[in-house]
Every structure is written in structure tokens, then in C-alpha cells.
Design a protein around this motif. Structure first.
Motif, PDB file in Angstrom:
ATOM      1  N   PRO A  56      -3.564  14.629   2.190  1.00 16.88           N
ATOM      2  CA  PRO A  56      -2.119  14.890   2.100  1.00 16.88           C
ATOM      3  C   PRO A  56      -1.386  13.648   1.584  1.00 16.88           C
ATOM      4  O   PRO A  56      -1.796  12.515   1.870  1.00 16.88           O
ATOM      5  N   GLU A  57      -0.308  13.879   0.840  1.00 14.52           N
ATOM      6  CA  GLU A  57       0.419  12.755   0.243  1.00 14.52           C
ATOM      7  C   GLU A  57       0.942  11.773   1.282  1.00 14.52           C
ATOM      8  O   GLU A  57       0.979  10.573   1.036  1.00 14.52           O
ATOM      9  N   VAL A  58       1.316  12.261   2.452  1.00 18.99           N
ATOM     10  CA  VAL A  58       1.832  11.357   3.478  1.00 18.99           C
ATOM     11  C   VAL A  58       0.752  10.360   3.916  1.00 18.99           C
ATOM     12  O   VAL A  58       1.063   9.241   4.309  1.00 18.99           O
ATOM     13  N   ILE A  59      -0.509  10.740   3.784  1.00 17.66           N
ATOM     14  CA  ILE A  59      -1.623   9.825   4.085  1.00 17.66           C
ATOM     15  C   ILE A  59      -1.906   8.935   2.877  1.00 17.66           C
ATOM     16  O   ILE A  59      -2.020   7.718   3.004  1.00 17.66           O
ATOM     17  N   ARG A  60      -2.033   9.552   1.695  1.00 16.21           N
ATOM     18  CA  ARG A  60      -2.320   8.767   0.486  1.00 16.21           C
ATOM     19  C   ARG A  60      -1.270   7.706   0.218  1.00 16.21           C
ATOM     20  O   ARG A  60      -1.580   6.630  -0.257  1.00 16.21           O
ATOM     21  N   PHE A  61      -0.014   8.034   0.501  1.00 15.18           N
ATOM     22  CA  PHE A  61       1.082   7.116   0.206  1.00 15.18           C
ATOM     23  C   PHE A  61       1.593   6.416   1.452  1.00 15.18           C
ATOM     24  O   PHE A  61       2.781   6.143   1.590  1.00 15.18           O
ATOM     25  N   SER A  62       0.696   6.109   2.367  1.00 17.29           N
ATOM     26  CA  SER A  62       1.106   5.373   3.563  1.00 17.29           C
ATOM     27  C   SER A  62       1.373   3.915   3.173  1.00 17.29           C
ATOM     28  O   SER A  62       0.888   3.425   2.157  1.00 17.29           O
ATOM     29  N   PRO A  63       2.162   3.203   3.971  1.00 21.15           N
ATOM     30  CA  PRO A  63       2.509   1.817   3.656  1.00 21.15           C
ATOM     31  C   PRO A  63       1.281   0.909   3.609  1.00 21.15           C
ATOM     32  O   PRO A  63       0.228   1.229   4.160  1.00 21.15           O
ATOM     33  N   ASP A  64       1.444  -0.227   2.958  1.00 22.18           N
ATOM     34  CA  ASP A  64       0.337  -1.175   2.783  1.00 22.18           C
ATOM     35  C   ASP A  64       0.050  -2.002   4.028  1.00 22.18           C
ATOM     36  O   ASP A  64      -1.098  -2.336   4.298  1.00 22.18           O
ATOM     37  N   TYR A  65       1.094  -2.343   4.768  1.00 24.19           N
ATOM     38  CA  TYR A  65       0.924  -3.224   5.926  1.00 24.19           C
ATOM     39  C   TYR A  65       1.699  -2.710   7.131  1.00 24.19           C
ATOM     40  O   TYR A  65       2.706  -2.019   7.005  1.00 24.19           O
TER      41      TYR A  65
END
Length: 177
Positions: A56-65
């Protein structure tokens, strides 16, 4: 040719991926402030890139830190002085912002400096008259809607927010709050 249009090997070097330069710079700045951050997100999971596209996009586009009561998403920019914000990534970061504030670490590759902007400021900036809506990877199945935001727009927002915060603080001191 714009930096974003160059092949990956020319942009980041061999065995590197998008965001590495910005992430390293932001992590160093945070460590120098004695506020080290922890890597966050699915990039740390060793899987095939094709498999990651099924998440899901919310997982793929999670923050870096993750760190210091906020998530940090890293973005870089160069000579064009414009930061590219992908629409779908911003949508996912709005979700994360509901859990804990999301801040952007904006890495200026030309001056080798990092500035920070909160997600509400970025969302404000994408609607600014100087911001340009753009299409990345136009004409293929990976086409993405994005916004090209002049870094000066974000700096102006931060400048105005600082003055507003100072005005509110002075008002409270005057009233004895």
C-alpha cells in the motif's frame, strides 16, 4: 537537462538510490544537534523492488526517519532551487502526520545545507502561485503528478511563521499568560 531527468546512475552514482544524499545530510545535521534519528520505512526491508510496488502507498511512502517526536522525510534539490513533491507521497505523509508530525529535511546539494519545513507548510506551498504542477515520467505507466516548489516559497513561509510565533509570544508575555 534537469537533474531529475538524468539517468539514476548519473544522478546518484553506482549502487545508490534516490534520496541517499539528502538522507545522509539530514542524519548528519540531526546527529550534530545531538538529536540522532532512527531509519524508518520499508526501504530498510530487503525485498525485490517489484514486490515493494505491491505494498500500500501509505507503507511505500512512509517517512525516512523517526526521531524526537516527529517523522522526517528527506528531499533534495539543486541548482534549479526547486523542490519536487510527489502528490501520492504527500497524500501518504498526511496519514503519517495524523500519528506524529511529519517534517521535511530539505537538502540543498549546491550549498550543502539542510533546512526543515513541517508538512502543513509544504501543503501550503504547493498551492502558492509560484509553484508549478508537473508530470514526472510523462507518457509511461509510472507517470506521477508532482509539484515543483521554489525553495524561496518555503523559506518565506518559515520566515512569516517565525514572526507570527514571536508576535503571539510577545502578546502572551504582555498579558502575563
Amino acid at each position: 537537462m534537469a537533474f531529475r531527468d538524468l539517468p539514476g546512475i548519473e544522478r546518484y552514482g553506482e549502487n545508490s538510490i534516490a534520496g541517499d544524499l539528502a538522507e545522509e545530510a539530514v542524519a548528519k545535521v540531526m546527529a550534530d544537534m545531538n538529536r540522532p534519528v532512527a531509519p524508518f520505512g520499508p526501504r530498510r526491508v530487503s525485498t525485490e523492488r517489484a514486490q515493494q510496488t505491491t505494498w500500500p502507498e501509505v507503507i511505500r511512502f512512509s517517512p525516512d526517519y523517526l526521531g524526537w517526536n516527529r517523522f522526517i522525510e528527506c528531499q533534495g534539490f539543486g541548482h534549479e532551487r526547486r523542490v519536487i513533491f510527489k502528490e501520492r507521497k504527500l497524500d501518504a505523509l498526511v496519514f503519517w502526520n495524523g500519528i506524529m508530525p511529519v517534517w521535511f529535511g530539505l537538502y540543498d546539494a549546491v550549498q550543502d545545507t539542510v533546512t526543515f519545513a513541517d508538512l502543513p507548510s509544504v501543503l501550503w506551498a504547493i498551492h502558492h502561485p509560484d509553484t508549478q504542477p508537473i508530470q514526472l515520467d510523462a507518457g509511461n505507466k509510472l507517470e506521477k503528478s508532482a509539484y515543483s516548489v521554489p525553495i524561496e516559497v518555503l523559506h518565506q513561509r518559515q520566515f512569516n511563521n517565525a514572526f507570527e510565533a514571536d508576535r503571539v509570544s510577545k502578546g502572551k508575555r504582555k498579558r502575563g499568560d
